[in-house]
Design a protein around this motif. Structure first.
Motif, PDB file in Angstrom:
ATOM      1  N   THR A   5      49.549 -12.480  -2.149  1.00 16.66           N
ATOM      2  CA  THR A   5      50.746 -13.293  -1.867  1.00 16.66           C
ATOM      3  C   THR A   5      51.627 -13.482  -3.110  1.00 16.66           C
ATOM      4  O   THR A   5      52.738 -13.985  -2.982  1.00 16.66           O
ATOM      5  N   THR A   6      51.123 -13.088  -4.281  1.00 16.42           N
ATOM      6  CA  THR A   6      51.955 -13.289  -5.475  1.00 16.42           C
ATOM      7  C   THR A   6      52.311 -11.960  -6.134  1.00 16.42           C
ATOM      8  O   THR A   6      51.547 -10.979  -6.061  1.00 16.42           O
ATOM      9  N   ILE A   7      53.468 -11.978  -6.795  1.00 13.68           N
ATOM     10  CA  ILE A   7      53.949 -10.767  -7.472  1.00 13.68           C
ATOM     11  C   ILE A   7      53.017 -10.419  -8.632  1.00 13.68           C
ATOM     12  O   ILE A   7      52.692  -9.243  -8.850  1.00 13.68           O
ATOM     13  N   SER A   8      52.519 -11.430  -9.351  1.00 14.58           N
ATOM     14  CA  SER A   8      51.689 -11.120 -10.530  1.00 14.58           C
ATOM     15  C   SER A   8      50.370 -10.470 -10.111  1.00 14.58           C
ATOM     16  O   SER A   8      49.908  -9.525 -10.754  1.00 14.58           O
ATOM     17  N   GLU A   9      49.788 -10.929  -9.000  1.00 12.54           N
ATOM     18  CA  GLU A   9      48.548 -10.307  -8.530  1.00 12.54           C
ATOM     19  C   GLU A   9      48.800  -8.853  -8.104  1.00 12.54           C
ATOM     20  O   GLU A   9      48.004  -7.947  -8.362  1.00 12.54           O
ATOM     21  N   MET A  10      49.930  -8.651  -7.428  1.00 12.17           N
ATOM     22  CA  MET A  10      50.291  -7.287  -6.998  1.00 12.17           C
ATOM     23  C   MET A  10      50.469  -6.394  -8.219  1.00 12.17           C
ATOM     24  O   MET A  10      49.990  -5.253  -8.253  1.00 12.17           O
ATOM     25  N   GLU A  97      58.267 -17.306  -3.348  1.00 10.13           N
ATOM     26  CA  GLU A  97      57.763 -16.314  -4.303  1.00 10.13           C
ATOM     27  C   GLU A  97      58.825 -15.227  -4.543  1.00 10.13           C
ATOM     28  O   GLU A  97      59.033 -14.790  -5.674  1.00 10.13           O
ATOM     29  N   MET A  98      59.484 -14.814  -3.472  1.00 13.51           N
ATOM     30  CA  MET A  98      60.494 -13.750  -3.609  1.00 13.51           C
ATOM     31  C   MET A  98      61.805 -14.282  -4.170  1.00 13.51           C
ATOM     32  O   MET A  98      62.469 -13.614  -4.957  1.00 13.51           O
ATOM     33  N   TYR A  99      62.189 -15.475  -3.727  1.00 18.03           N
ATOM     34  CA  TYR A  99      63.489 -16.027  -4.143  1.00 18.03           C
ATOM     35  C   TYR A  99      63.307 -17.445  -4.667  1.00 18.03           C
ATOM     36  O   TYR A  99      63.662 -18.425  -3.999  1.00 18.03           O
ATOM     37  N   ASN A 137      59.942  -3.005  -7.269  1.00 16.27           N
ATOM     38  CA  ASN A 137      59.540  -3.433  -8.610  1.00 16.27           C
ATOM     39  C   ASN A 137      58.198  -4.159  -8.599  1.00 16.27           C
ATOM     40  O   ASN A 137      57.508  -4.225  -9.607  1.00 16.27           O
ATOM     41  N   THR A 138      57.833  -4.704  -7.455  1.00 15.91           N
ATOM     42  CA  THR A 138      56.560  -5.423  -7.332  1.00 15.91           C
ATOM     43  C   THR A 138      55.407  -4.467  -7.053  1.00 15.91           C
ATOM     44  O   THR A 138      54.332  -4.592  -7.627  1.00 15.91           O
ATOM     45  N   VAL A 139      55.669  -3.502  -6.162  1.00 20.83           N
ATOM     46  CA  VAL A 139      54.594  -2.600  -5.696  1.00 20.83           C
ATOM     47  C   VAL A 139      54.550  -1.300  -6.517  1.00 20.83           C
ATOM     48  O   VAL A 139      53.523  -0.637  -6.583  1.00 20.83           O
TER      49      VAL A 139
END
Ligand code: AMP
Length: 289
Positions: A5-10, A97-99, A137-139
């Motif tokens: 669910t988070t960008i940092s984990e991804m 998280e996204m915005y 940019n996240t994935v």
């Protein structure tokens, strides 16, 4: 199955994959998954050992009077569907998280993003491009999968990827249809029985126009010439009991409308129409041979 669910984990996961030279397949979705999404996930998982499917109903791509609030959401069923078709990771971020507070960046695309869906739904493609850019940019995928069902969207994404030099292959997957030809869509769930019947006229109109084009005779020693108005009239005559927003035959690469099309050209037949209050889109791309 990993649900992130988070960008940092991804980022942690995809950085490890890149370090090990593992390719990453990516399927962006808004959830409420059906057989169309399943094809994209299946194809990605055949080509990549790591397939990330994002499930995010993106508020930026809905107009103020559109269905953001009522858009169907069912993460549990989506996760099962993703697992069953070979997806390895689900990215399901919150809107915050996204915005987050203070988010101030937007991707704006001119040209092909301004016509048809872009004209009917102002701001839609900027919202799509902004979320797809952030998801990329996240994935950090090697290859991303999109459905031909949203034909103009595939051109908009390709434009962004080329213009901004994103090192990502774009794979466009043919539209998956119901047995009667209706393109599968999360929004089909809005249709009552009578509207569902009327909705089949979109595919009838597209396939009728395609047949019309292929039935035109090529003149001896000449190039086949087909008038746009004839093709569009063919589509309009088959579109019954739906409120048409557009039904056009355009250049498949540029979405430009010309009076005549010739052998060797590729044209896109594109329709947007309402069955009741549900807005449906569909298309067929065809070569003039
Ligand atoms: P959506 O969840 O509607 O944003 O769609 C996510 C992705 O699935 C997009 O790339 C769509 O074009 C694709 N898609 C949706 N419906 C279909 C379909 N019937 N066949 C193939 N791809 C589809």
């Amino acid at each position: 199955m990993h649900i992130i669910t988070t960008i940092s984990e991804m980022h942690d996961i995809v950085m490890d994959a890149h370090a090990e030279r593992v390719g990453i397949g990516f399927v962006p979705t808004m959830g409420s998954l059906h057989g169309g999404h399943a094809e994209l996930i299946k194809l990605s998982s055949m080509r990549h050992s790591l397939t990330v499917v994002s499930v995010f109903v993106n508020p930026l791509q809905f107009g103020p009077s559109e269905d953001f609030g009522s858009y169907p959401r069912n993460l549990d069923a989506d996760v099962r569907m993703i697992r069953d078709h070979g997806g390895t990771h689900v990215f399901a971020p919150s809107a915050e998280e996204m915005y987050p507070q203070g988010f101030a960046t937007s991707i704006h695309i001119e040209g092909i993003a301004k016509v048809l869906e872009g004209a009917s739904r102002p701001g839609h493609f900027d919202g799509v491009a902004t979320v797809v850019c952030k998801l990329f940019n996240t994935v950090m995928p090697t290859e991303a999968f999109f459905g031909q069902k949203d034909y103009q969207q595939t051109l908009v994404v390709r434009q962004m990827v080329a213009d901004l030099a994103m090192p990502i292959a774009i794979n466009v997957v043919p539209t998956v249809r119901e047995p009667d030809g209706l393109a599968k869509s999360s929004r089909n769930a809005y249709l009552n029985v009578e509207e569902r019947n009327r909705a089949t006229s979109l595919f009838r109109a597209l396939s009728g126009a395609k047949k019309f084009i292929s039935n035109q005779v090529t003149p001896l020693q000449g190039r086949k010439t087909i008038s746009r108005s004839e093709i569009e009239a063919e589509m309009l005559s088959a579109l019954q009991d739906v409120r048409i927003e557009y039904a056009v035959a355009v250049d498949a690469n540029t979405l430009e409308s010309r009076d005549f099309y010739y052998s060797g050209e590729k044209i896109a037949l594109l329709i947007a129409a309402f069955a009741g209050t549900t807005r449906l889109i569909d298309n067929i791309v065809t070569d003039i041979v």
